[in-house]
Write an enzyme that holds these catalytic residues in place. Structure first.
Site, mmCIF file in Angstrom:
data_model
loop_
_atom_site.group_PDB
_atom_site.id
_atom_site.type_symbol
_atom_site.label_atom_id
_atom_site.label_comp_id
_atom_site.label_asym_id
_atom_site.label_seq_id
_atom_site.Cartn_x
_atom_site.Cartn_y
_atom_site.Cartn_z
ATOM 1 N N HIS A 198 0.805 -1.220 0.000
ATOM 2 C CA HIS A 198 0.000 0.000 0.000
ATOM 3 C C HIS A 198 0.836 1.267 0.000
ATOM 4 C CE1 HIS A 198 0.953 0.018 4.276
ATOM 5 N NE2 HIS A 198 0.642 1.300 4.259
HETATM 6 C C1 UD1 Z 1 -2.401 4.968 6.077
HETATM 7 C C2 UD1 Z 1 -1.178 5.378 6.898
HETATM 8 C C3 UD1 Z 1 -0.133 4.283 6.882
HETATM 9 C C4 UD1 Z 1 -0.726 2.940 7.255
HETATM 10 C C5 UD1 Z 1 -1.918 2.635 6.363
HETATM 11 C C6 UD1 Z 1 -2.562 1.315 6.704
HETATM 12 C C7 UD1 Z 1 -0.716 7.802 6.961
HETATM 13 C C8 UD1 Z 1 0.191 8.854 6.489
HETATM 14 N N1 UD1 Z 1 -0.572 6.598 6.381
HETATM 15 O O1 UD1 Z 1 -2.017 4.912 4.717
HETATM 16 O O2 UD1 Z 1 0.888 4.624 7.815
HETATM 17 O O3 UD1 Z 1 0.260 1.920 7.134
HETATM 18 O O4 UD1 Z 1 -2.867 3.690 6.517
HETATM 19 O O5 UD1 Z 1 -3.667 1.032 5.906
HETATM 20 O O6 UD1 Z 1 -1.532 8.046 7.832
HETATM 21 N N2 UD1 Z 1 -9.236 4.713 1.410
HETATM 22 C C9 UD1 Z 1 -10.421 4.071 1.217
HETATM 23 N N3 UD1 Z 1 -11.078 3.594 2.323
HETATM 24 C C10 UD1 Z 1 -10.586 3.750 3.571
HETATM 25 C C11 UD1 Z 1 -9.364 4.414 3.738
HETATM 26 C C12 UD1 Z 1 -8.686 4.891 2.647
HETATM 27 O O7 UD1 Z 1 -10.910 3.923 0.112
HETATM 28 O O8 UD1 Z 1 -11.224 3.283 4.541
HETATM 29 C C13 UD1 Z 1 -8.511 5.234 0.243
HETATM 30 C C14 UD1 Z 1 -8.448 6.745 0.264
HETATM 31 O O9 UD1 Z 1 -9.421 7.286 -0.524
HETATM 32 C C15 UD1 Z 1 -7.071 7.055 -0.282
HETATM 33 C C16 UD1 Z 1 -6.269 5.797 -0.038
HETATM 34 O O10 UD1 Z 1 -7.173 4.757 0.320
HETATM 35 O O11 UD1 Z 1 -7.112 7.256 -1.659
HETATM 36 C C17 UD1 Z 1 -5.225 6.004 1.020
HETATM 37 O O12 UD1 Z 1 -5.776 6.283 2.301
HETATM 38 P P1 UD1 Z 1 -4.988 7.182 3.371
HETATM 39 O O13 UD1 Z 1 -5.742 7.293 4.628
HETATM 40 O O14 UD1 Z 1 -4.578 8.437 2.701
HETATM 41 O O15 UD1 Z 1 -3.626 6.453 3.672
HETATM 42 P P2 UD1 Z 1 -3.139 4.943 3.566
HETATM 43 O O16 UD1 Z 1 -2.433 4.759 2.283
HETATM 44 O O17 UD1 Z 1 -4.229 3.986 3.922
#
Ligand code: UD1
Length: 387
Positions: free
Chosen positions: A227
């Site tokens: 991820h």
């Molecule tokens: C975050 C954490 C990372 C952790 C990871 C575990 C930060 C900087 N990063 O990264 O340390 O290892 O979580 O999963 O806080 N999204 C969904 N549904 C959700 C959550 C996210 O669709 O429930 C999508 C969002 O739209 C976004 C992407 O996933 O495009 C990334 O989500 P984001 O919360 O920005 O960070 P992670 O990559 O999950």
């Protein structure tokens, strides 16, 4: 749970998936001393899909949050900014004695800054981890949070050393072990009772159900999770890794891949998704719940991951772990320190060599000192002493 009265008010924060397994044992342990502590749990809502959030509350017995800030997705500045604005109101209304944050996600850093600006004492669980790579958003979150914390709970001696070198006074640092391993030990037997094939059947992605699933016999399947932006946001990095997965790794054994929402979006955008779906030995699933993921991790012949938490869980379970990163903030999990994890970066040639070596090697669990399932007890004991 509500804040109020004369007991010490502990306001704990969770935001994203890797926080939930760290907060579960802490909330349970504080609840054993109701005459001394009042708890308030805030979910920032950084992760909000049921599979990324609610399922963990259910499986780990975490009480429903008292406050849900519903921050959701966005750029880093948007997530941190929105969290700070919303969390400030919560701190002002609830007036906690302590704010407790865990890990290194955006919620951790945003709530740490807000708490200190409101003159509330701050405790950080999992302090002192350093990758020394400021291109990682998590490293920035760790540095800021630790710099502001009044109490820094560490997992190992390397973390203590990092903090001491940064000038953190020794009396603020408490080495308590790894709280995530409390959850692992509490849930190990429940997870063991699950059947890997049932897990993938139940969690298959819509439209990808199969009439016959490969048998997933312990020690005869692999698990992949990816991820991190450094692996999934650039097609030139991701495409060769997918080639290796589909070509060599899936030819050796069935591979289960619970796909993170970020990763799926990128695979589709890069035109890589269809080839993965078409590979019969790669089993794509939705993000798994805690117990399901633990069951697959304990049975896997090899784990390929860029997750920090899985590196630690593999260590205690003895599952060979190829860490698809250039560096790690968790060196205690590495082979050179007696652990199970090998840093392979994202160069397919290194991943291939390490994969073959892992298949030729044996499982060997490694438990660093104090990763014994009793970390939450040690943390709450510190708060009780501070009276
Ligand atoms: C975050 C954490 C990372 C952790 C990871 C575990 C930060 C900087 N990063 O990264 O340390 O290892 O979580 O999963 O806080 N999204 C969904 N549904 C959700 C959550 C996210 O669709 O429930 C999508 C969002 O739209 C976004 C992407 O996933 O495009 C990334 O989500 P984001 O919360 O920005 O960070 P992670 O990559 O999950």
């Amino acid at each position: 749970m509500t804040c109020g009265g004369t007991r010490r008010r502990i306001l704990s924060v969770v935001g994203a998936r890797p926080n939930f397994m760290k907060i579960a044992p802490l909330v349970r342990e504080f609840a054993r001393f109701p005459a001394e502590f009042e708890q308030c749990l805030v979910h920032t809502g950084q992760h909000y899909d049921p599979a990324m959030s609610a399922s963990f509350f259910r499986d780990l017995g975490i009480p429903a949050p008292d406050v849900d800030l519903e921050i959701g997705s966005g750029s880093h500045a948007e997530q941190v900014g929105r969290t700070m604005i919303a969390f400030e109101k919560v701190v002002q209304a609830r007036k906690p004695d302590w704010v407790v944050v865990v890990g290194d996600v955006n919620a951790t850093c945003a709530c740490a800054i807000t708490a200190k600006k409101e003159h509330v004492r701050l405790a950080h669980i999992e302090a002192g981890l350093r990758s020394f790579d400021l291109d990682m958003p998590e490293e920035i979150n760790r540095l800021v949070t630790d710099r502001l914390s009044d109490l820094l709970f560490t997992t190992d001696a390397i973390a203590d050393g990092n903090l001491r070198r940064e000038g953190v006074p020794a009396e603020r640092i408490r080495r308590v072990g790894n709280i995530m391993i409390d959850t692992l030990e509490q849930q190990r037997e429940r997870a063991r009772a699950l059947d890997p094939r049932r897990i993938v059947e139940a969690q298959s992605l819509p439209g990808l159900a199969r009439s016959a699933w490969p048998a997933l016999t312990d020690d005869a399947f692999g698990v992949v999770t990816l991820h991190r932006p450094s692996n999934v946001d650039d097609r030139a990095v991701l495409a060769p890794l997918i080639d290796l997965l589909l070509g060599e790794i899936a030819a050796a054994m069935p591979v289960v891949w619970p796909v993170h929402p970020r990763t799926r979006k990128q695979l589709e955008a890069f035109g890589l998704w269809a080839a993965i779906v078409a590979c019969p030995a790669v089993i794509l699933t939705a993000p798994l719940g805690y117990l399901e993921m633990l069951r697959l991790t304990m049975g896997a012949r090899v784990m390929l991951t860029d997750s920090g938490g899985l590196q630690e869980e593999c260590c205690v379970l003895g599952t060979p772990c190829l860490t698809l990163r250039q560096n790690t903030e968790r060196p205690v999990t590495l082979r050179e320190d007696g652990g199970v994890s090998v840093l392979v970066g994202n160069d397919p040639a290194r991943v291939r060599t390490a994969f073959r070596a892992a298949l030729a090697g044996k499982r060997a669990a490694h438990r660093p000192p104090l990763w014994d399932g009793h970390t939450a007890e040690r943390i709450v004991a510190c708060f009780r002493e501070l009276a």
